[in-house]
Design a protein around this motif. Structure first.
Motif, mmCIF file in Angstrom:
data_model
loop_
_atom_site.group_PDB
_atom_site.id
_atom_site.type_symbol
_atom_site.label_atom_id
_atom_site.label_comp_id
_atom_site.label_asym_id
_atom_site.label_seq_id
_atom_site.Cartn_x
_atom_site.Cartn_y
_atom_site.Cartn_z
ATOM 1 N N LYS A 91 0.877 -1.225 -0.068
ATOM 2 C CA LYS A 91 0.026 -0.007 0.154
ATOM 3 C C LYS A 91 0.986 1.477 -0.045
ATOM 4 O O LYS A 91 0.578 2.258 -0.639
ATOM 5 N N LEU A 92 2.149 1.342 0.634
ATOM 6 C CA LEU A 92 3.016 2.415 0.675
ATOM 7 C C LEU A 92 3.188 2.713 -0.651
ATOM 8 O O LEU A 92 3.515 3.771 -1.332
ATOM 9 N N LEU A 93 3.854 1.676 -1.553
ATOM 10 C CA LEU A 93 4.255 1.721 -2.775
ATOM 11 C C LEU A 93 3.249 2.521 -3.852
ATOM 12 O O LEU A 93 3.465 3.269 -4.534
ATOM 13 N N PHE A 94 1.863 2.066 -3.267
ATOM 14 C CA PHE A 94 0.917 3.026 -4.048
ATOM 15 C C PHE A 94 0.956 4.410 -3.810
ATOM 16 O O PHE A 94 0.596 5.239 -4.765
ATOM 17 N N PHE A 95 0.946 4.838 -2.656
ATOM 18 C CA PHE A 95 1.031 6.410 -2.429
ATOM 19 C C PHE A 95 2.287 6.850 -2.894
ATOM 20 O O PHE A 95 2.185 8.044 -3.258
ATOM 21 N N ILE A 96 2.920 6.040 -2.804
ATOM 22 C CA ILE A 96 4.474 6.719 -3.450
ATOM 23 C C ILE A 96 4.306 6.738 -4.783
ATOM 24 O O ILE A 96 4.559 8.080 -5.348
ATOM 25 N N HIS A 97 3.690 5.943 -5.517
ATOM 26 C CA HIS A 97 3.696 6.142 -7.076
ATOM 27 C C HIS A 97 2.572 7.168 -7.232
ATOM 28 O O HIS A 97 3.245 7.905 -8.160
ATOM 29 N N ALA A 98 1.484 7.370 -6.695
ATOM 30 C CA ALA A 98 0.708 8.498 -6.826
ATOM 31 C C ALA A 98 1.502 9.766 -6.718
ATOM 32 O O ALA A 98 1.256 10.776 -7.659
ATOM 33 N N GLU A 99 2.262 9.953 -5.697
ATOM 34 C CA GLU A 99 3.038 11.252 -5.527
ATOM 35 C C GLU A 99 3.869 11.397 -6.775
ATOM 36 O O GLU A 99 4.075 12.413 -7.143
ATOM 37 N N SER A 100 4.534 10.479 -7.227
ATOM 38 C CA SER A 100 5.576 10.486 -8.091
ATOM 39 C C SER A 100 5.013 10.830 -9.508
ATOM 40 O O SER A 100 5.696 11.475 -10.427
ATOM 41 N N LEU A 101 3.631 10.439 -9.775
ATOM 42 C CA LEU A 101 2.940 10.773 -11.075
ATOM 43 C C LEU A 101 2.918 12.581 -11.021
ATOM 44 O O LEU A 101 2.900 12.794 -12.311
ATOM 45 N N ARG A 102 3.210 13.037 -10.021
ATOM 46 C CA ARG A 102 3.099 14.721 -10.421
ATOM 47 C C ARG A 102 4.362 15.087 -10.996
ATOM 48 O O ARG A 102 4.402 15.930 -11.695
ATOM 49 N N VAL A 103 5.494 14.427 -10.965
ATOM 50 C CA VAL A 103 6.454 14.907 -11.705
ATOM 51 C C VAL A 103 7.134 13.784 -12.720
ATOM 52 O O VAL A 103 8.102 14.382 -13.382
ATOM 53 N N ARG A 104 6.715 12.685 -12.803
ATOM 54 C CA ARG A 104 7.281 11.613 -13.884
ATOM 55 C C ARG A 104 6.021 11.098 -14.623
ATOM 56 O O ARG A 104 5.124 10.621 -13.857
ATOM 57 N N PRO A 105 5.952 11.218 -16.004
ATOM 58 C CA PRO A 105 4.646 10.910 -16.481
ATOM 59 C C PRO A 105 4.346 9.429 -16.357
ATOM 60 O O PRO A 105 3.025 9.140 -16.266
ATOM 61 N N ALA A 106 5.254 8.494 -16.112
ATOM 62 C CA ALA A 106 4.826 7.057 -15.828
ATOM 63 C C ALA A 106 4.910 6.709 -14.428
ATOM 64 O O ALA A 106 4.681 5.709 -13.689
ATOM 65 N N GLY A 107 5.164 7.875 -13.585
ATOM 66 C CA GLY A 107 5.456 7.539 -11.958
ATOM 67 C C GLY A 107 6.787 6.777 -11.733
ATOM 68 O O GLY A 107 7.896 6.699 -12.700
ATOM 69 N N LEU A 108 7.147 6.411 -10.533
ATOM 70 C CA LEU A 108 8.259 5.760 -10.295
ATOM 71 C C LEU A 108 8.218 4.092 -10.231
ATOM 72 O O LEU A 108 9.279 3.437 -10.729
ATOM 73 N N ILE A 109 6.943 3.502 -10.274
ATOM 74 C CA ILE A 109 6.799 2.168 -10.431
ATOM 75 C C ILE A 109 6.690 1.625 -11.892
ATOM 76 O O ILE A 109 5.836 2.188 -12.371
ATOM 77 N N ARG A 110 7.589 0.967 -12.509
ATOM 78 C CA ARG A 110 7.414 0.490 -13.938
ATOM 79 C C ARG A 110 6.378 -0.485 -13.960
ATOM 80 O O ARG A 110 5.779 -0.440 -15.211
#
Length: 138
Positions: free
Chosen positions: A1-20
């Protein structure tokens, strides 16, 4: 679940987010299958070793490298981990299972029609977390 929230935030600065890999809406929440498969041996216990992958050149399983994480990405990971790790498992479940949220939307569709993919699209995550375009903060 933590990965989900980290990924959601990363979508602000990366088009594909951090999770490949993509997230899937499983009964117990949003899951990245390879991450689940790697760490399921720990069940409810703390994870005590890094993820491994098969190095085809040597034929050995070696730790997944993490020395290529950009400082800006590391900032996101650390900040969001701090933001969400203070919650209990039950609270994280409530947050990730929010009615009308990305997990709930996809999970309900998949329950109603098993031919529907359980994949949670990044666009749905962006919309829910108020991320219009990479680089835009709300």
């Amino acid at each position: 679940k933590l990965l989900f929230f980290i990924h959601a935030e990363s979508l602000r600065v990366r088009p594909a987010g951090l999770i490949r890999n993509h997230f899937e809406a499983w009964k117990l929440g949003p899951v990245v299958r390879p991450v689940f498969d790697t760490f399921k041996i720990y069940k409810e216990n703390p994870i005590e070793a890094p993820a491994l992958y098969l190095d085809y050149a040597s034929g050995r399983r070696v730790p997944v490298p993490y020395d290529d994480i950009l400082p800006a990405d590391l900032d996101i990971i650390v900040r969001e981990f701090k933001n969400y790790s203070r919650f209990t498992t039950g609270q994280l479940v409530s947050l990730s299972h929010e009615r009308g949220g990305p997990w709930d939307t996809v999970y309900q569709l998949h329950l109603a029609d098993a031919t529907e993919s359980p994949r949670i699209p990044n666009e749905l995550i962006r919309k829910h977390f108020g991320v219009d375009k990479p680089g835009v903060r709300h």
